[in-house]
Design a protein around this motif. Sequence first.
Motif, PDB file in Angstrom:
ATOM      1  N   LEU A   1       0.832  -1.203   0.000  1.00 55.93           N
ATOM      2  CA  LEU A   1       0.000   0.000   0.000  1.00 55.93           C
ATOM      3  C   LEU A   1       0.867   1.254   0.000  1.00 55.93           C
ATOM      4  O   LEU A   1       0.562   2.235  -0.710  1.00 55.93           O
ATOM      5  CB  LEU A   1      -0.945  -0.004   1.209  1.00 55.93           C
ATOM      6  N   TYR A   2       1.946   1.233   0.772  1.00 56.59           N
ATOM      7  CA  TYR A   2       2.844   2.389   0.771  1.00 56.59           C
ATOM      8  C   TYR A   2       3.535   2.520  -0.585  1.00 56.59           C
ATOM      9  O   TYR A   2       3.721   3.639  -1.099  1.00 56.59           O
ATOM     10  CB  TYR A   2       3.884   2.254   1.880  1.00 56.59           C
ATOM     11  N   GLY A   3       3.891   1.376  -1.180  1.00 55.37           N
ATOM     12  CA  GLY A   3       4.514   1.399  -2.496  1.00 55.37           C
ATOM     13  C   GLY A   3       3.595   1.963  -3.561  1.00 55.37           C
ATOM     14  O   GLY A   3       4.041   2.641  -4.496  1.00 55.37           O
ATOM     15  N   ILE A   4       2.293   1.705  -3.438  1.00 54.95           N
ATOM     16  CA  ILE A   4       1.317   2.270  -4.367  1.00 54.95           C
ATOM     17  C   ILE A   4       1.313   3.790  -4.267  1.00 54.95           C
ATOM     18  O   ILE A   4       1.276   4.500  -5.284  1.00 54.95           O
ATOM     19  CB  ILE A   4      -0.088   1.699  -4.077  1.00 54.95           C
ATOM     20  N   LEU A   5       1.376   4.293  -3.050  1.00 57.28           N
ATOM     21  CA  LEU A   5       1.402   5.745  -2.852  1.00 57.28           C
ATOM     22  C   LEU A   5       2.673   6.360  -3.431  1.00 57.28           C
ATOM     23  O   LEU A   5       2.625   7.417  -4.079  1.00 57.28           O
ATOM     24  CB  LEU A   5       1.286   6.072  -1.360  1.00 57.28           C
ATOM     25  N   LEU A   6       3.828   5.702  -3.229  1.00 56.96           N
ATOM     26  CA  LEU A   6       5.090   6.228  -3.754  1.00 56.96           C
ATOM     27  C   LEU A   6       5.118   6.189  -5.282  1.00 56.96           C
ATOM     28  O   LEU A   6       5.460   7.180  -5.939  1.00 56.96           O
ATOM     29  CB  LEU A   6       6.269   5.423  -3.206  1.00 56.96           C
ATOM     30  N   ALA A   7       4.770   5.034  -5.842  1.00 57.35           N
ATOM     31  CA  ALA A   7       4.831   4.877  -7.299  1.00 57.35           C
ATOM     32  C   ALA A   7       3.826   5.782  -7.998  1.00 57.35           C
ATOM     33  O   ALA A   7       4.105   6.316  -9.081  1.00 57.35           O
ATOM     34  CB  ALA A   7       4.579   3.422  -7.671  1.00 57.35           C
ATOM     35  N   GLY A   8       2.657   5.960  -7.390  1.00 50.32           N
ATOM     36  CA  GLY A   8       1.663   6.847  -7.974  1.00 50.32           C
ATOM     37  C   GLY A   8       2.052   8.304  -7.898  1.00 50.32           C
ATOM     38  O   GLY A   8       1.505   9.143  -8.619  1.00 50.32           O
ATOM     39  N   SER A   9       3.009   8.626  -7.037  1.00 50.25           N
ATOM     40  CA  SER A   9       3.452  10.017  -6.859  1.00 50.25           C
ATOM     41  C   SER A   9       4.587  10.402  -7.784  1.00 50.25           C
ATOM     42  O   SER A   9       4.792  11.591  -8.056  1.00 50.25           O
ATOM     43  CB  SER A   9       3.903  10.232  -5.401  1.00 50.25           C
ATOM     44  N   SER A  10       5.358   9.418  -8.267  1.00 52.13           N
ATOM     45  CA  SER A  10       6.558   9.732  -9.042  1.00 52.13           C
ATOM     46  C   SER A  10       6.758   8.730 -10.169  1.00 52.13           C
ATOM     47  O   SER A  10       7.053   7.560  -9.912  1.00 52.13           O
ATOM     48  CB  SER A  10       7.790   9.743  -8.132  1.00 52.13           C
ATOM     49  N   THR A  11       6.630   9.172 -11.393  1.00 50.64           N
ATOM     50  CA  THR A  11       6.881   8.313 -12.556  1.00 50.64           C
ATOM     51  C   THR A  11       8.338   7.896 -12.613  1.00 50.64           C
ATOM     52  O   THR A  11       8.671   6.760 -12.962  1.00 50.64           O
ATOM     53  CB  THR A  11       6.500   9.052 -13.845  1.00 50.64           C
ATOM     54  N   GLU A  12       9.235   8.820 -12.247  1.00 52.81           N
ATOM     55  CA  GLU A  12      10.673   8.530 -12.267  1.00 52.81           C
ATOM     56  C   GLU A  12      11.001   7.399 -11.297  1.00 52.81           C
ATOM     57  O   GLU A  12      11.764   6.481 -11.623  1.00 52.81           O
ATOM     58  CB  GLU A  12      11.461   9.782 -11.901  1.00 52.81           C
ATOM     59  N   LEU A  13      10.428   7.455 -10.102  1.00 55.15           N
ATOM     60  CA  LEU A  13      10.676   6.418  -9.117  1.00 55.15           C
ATOM     61  C   LEU A  13      10.109   5.081  -9.597  1.00 55.15           C
ATOM     62  O   LEU A  13      10.764   4.037  -9.484  1.00 55.15           O
ATOM     63  CB  LEU A  13      10.041   6.799  -7.777  1.00 55.15           C
ATOM     64  N   ALA A  14       8.923   5.108 -10.151  1.00 49.69           N
ATOM     65  CA  ALA A  14       8.296   3.882 -10.636  1.00 49.69           C
ATOM     66  C   ALA A  14       9.124   3.238 -11.745  1.00 49.69           C
ATOM     67  O   ALA A  14       9.312   2.022 -11.771  1.00 49.69           O
ATOM     68  CB  ALA A  14       6.885   4.181 -11.130  1.00 49.69           C
ATOM     69  N   ASP A  15       9.647   4.055 -12.661  1.00 48.38           N
ATOM     70  CA  ASP A  15      10.466   3.522 -13.753  1.00 48.38           C
ATOM     71  C   ASP A  15      11.762   2.907 -13.222  1.00 48.38           C
ATOM     72  O   ASP A  15      12.218   1.872 -13.721  1.00 48.38           O
ATOM     73  CB  ASP A  15      10.792   4.633 -14.751  1.00 48.38           C
ATOM     74  N   GLY A  16      12.366   3.537 -12.214  1.00 47.16           N
ATOM     75  CA  GLY A  16      13.603   3.005 -11.650  1.00 47.16           C
ATOM     76  C   GLY A  16      13.394   1.691 -10.932  1.00 47.16           C
ATOM     77  O   GLY A  16      14.248   0.795 -10.966  1.00 47.16           O
ATOM     78  N   ILE A  17      12.244   1.550 -10.288  1.00 48.27           N
ATOM     79  CA  ILE A  17      11.944   0.319  -9.550  1.00 48.27           C
ATOM     80  C   ILE A  17      11.897  -0.881 -10.487  1.00 48.27           C
ATOM     81  O   ILE A  17      12.287  -1.992 -10.117  1.00 48.27           O
ATOM     82  CB  ILE A  17      10.618   0.477  -8.780  1.00 48.27           C
ATOM     83  N   VAL A  18      11.439  -0.680 -11.708  1.00 47.68           N
ATOM     84  CA  VAL A  18      11.364  -1.777 -12.671  1.00 47.68           C
ATOM     85  C   VAL A  18      12.745  -2.352 -12.953  1.00 47.68           C
ATOM     86  O   VAL A  18      12.903  -3.555 -13.195  1.00 47.68           O
ATOM     87  CB  VAL A  18      10.708  -1.287 -13.976  1.00 47.68           C
ATOM     88  N   ILE A  19      13.785  -1.514 -12.903  1.00 47.92           N
ATOM     89  CA  ILE A  19      15.140  -1.964 -13.215  1.00 47.92           C
ATOM     90  C   ILE A  19      15.863  -2.482 -11.974  1.00 47.92           C
ATOM     91  O   ILE A  19      16.479  -3.556 -11.992  1.00 47.92           O
ATOM     92  CB  ILE A  19      15.953  -0.799 -13.833  1.00 47.92           C
ATOM     93  N   ASP A  20      15.789  -1.754 -10.865  1.00 46.46           N
ATOM     94  CA  ASP A  20      16.485  -2.123  -9.631  1.00 46.46           C
ATOM     95  C   ASP A  20      15.601  -1.724  -8.454  1.00 46.46           C
ATOM     96  O   ASP A  20      15.731  -0.627  -7.911  1.00 46.46           O
ATOM     97  CB  ASP A  20      17.840  -1.401  -9.556  1.00 46.46           C
ATOM     98  N   PRO A  21      14.681  -2.590  -8.047  1.00 51.62           N
ATOM     99  CA  PRO A  21      13.663  -2.216  -7.053  1.00 51.62           C
ATOM    100  C   PRO A  21      14.216  -1.658  -5.756  1.00 51.62           C
ATOM    101  O   PRO A  21      13.912  -0.522  -5.386  1.00 51.62           O
ATOM    102  CB  PRO A  21      12.907  -3.536  -6.832  1.00 51.62           C
TER     103      PRO A  21
END
Length: 500
Positions: free
Chosen positions: A270-290
């Motif tokens: 749930l916290y990850g949903i809030l973070l990823a929904g707040s930042s496209t840059e962060l979400a894109d980086g997580i796909v490569i190195d979570p």
Amino acid sequence: MTVRNDGPTGGLEAVRRAGIETTGIEIIDESERTARPSDLFWPWFAANVSVFGISYGTYVLGFGLSLWQATLVAVLGIVVSFAACGLVAIGGKRGSAPTMILSRAPFGVLGQKLPGVFSWLISIGWETFLAIMATLATATVFRELGWSSGTATKIIAMIVVAALIVAASVAGYHVIMRMQSVLTWLTGLATIGYIALTVDEIDLDAVTAMPNGSGQAVIGAFVMVMTGFGFGWINIAADWSRYQRRSTPGSQIVAWNTLAGSLAPVVLVLYGILLAGSSTELADGIVIDPVGTLATVLPTWYLVPFLIAAILALVSGAVLGIYSSGLTLLSLGVKIPRPTAAFIDGVILTLGTIYVVFFSETFLAPFQSFLITLGVPIAAWAGIVIADLALRRDDYDEEALFDPRGRYGAWNWPAIATMVVASVVGWGLVVNSFAADASWNNWQGYLIEPLGLGTFVADDGYWTGNWAYANLGVLLAFGLGFLATLLLQRGRVARQEDRA
């Protein structure tokens, strides 16, 4: 009579004195079954409190869901999947043996080798993935600190991580249980610290503005969460309950497994949903190195505690996997001591980590493709095992679990056929979401076009149609396994328990 089937026994006393568990796949003596239901909290919570769980918020939102849809998917997917683990874990206290030995009851003593192979592969895959995560996270955090983050750093990190995982797994159950009780506090506190230090990164306006996705996308995300959490552990669930007293109520086994497995992931996703929904840059980086990407939003002074906690949490999960994969290897008929089996799997883990970290350009896409592929037969197996448990009134005949001439027989062909058919149907209704990076897996989804559920665009490597990415095959494989067993195996189970 105590059944022993764990290979050579020379020098076992010296090994025991060193604190290493020598029990392999044989039945646990009654005198050793002293665990309480609450003891199950430590291994399951510690293995699932990793900050890696936060990254699943990105994967859930990748299905194009709104905040409320993503929240619903996360909570239900996590809780339902760990409840299923709890149901399988009931078998541990009813049979005093590892999960794959217990599945000899529905499949036959020799027939169990079919699900055993899939179980071993998925356990090896999980533990290797977690070791990779820990290695890459170390390099990323070192880079954020301005330290060396090149090949040498990755090599050292990989050696330390692999050594920790293998050492604990070789030591066995009692050492792991003590270790997990300590790691629970360390990783739990560090994770709370992470949330406290990054909460200002959340943009509620951006998160609440996310539009609703389709019902098919909700189902697809739900299946992904189930597969990534509880269903990823379901094939080893009874390995940790076999030390429970026989008198322990099954409801308590289910409750503690569900609570311990779900508590941290629900909060983290749930916290990850809030973070990823707040930042496209962060979400894109997580796909490569979570894990490494999650560290980039931390203040520098917290990076070292974060790194230690992240590595320990990932190691904790990998230890459970490699311990159980060793037991599964023994259940397939390999005649070696349990510590040796764990060590062999540790070598495989190390080789897999070396390949991915140093030679593969990406690992997330192939891993997720691999996970959903193995998730289908494991879902079918889980449906069969849970239904078989529901049909049984008595504890397992423990000696018969090791005797092809016993009441469970050598091969139960209807159960084997059920798993094969459910898997074939299931694979036809899941798709490879990473056609470019894992093209070797594009054979899946062969029933989608004939059933009018979607169309594959070969040039671009994606599917069109709302149902294509719903991954209905996992749910269908589980349902087919469960229902077929209830309908076809009732008489067989009754005859085994002299109730026919």
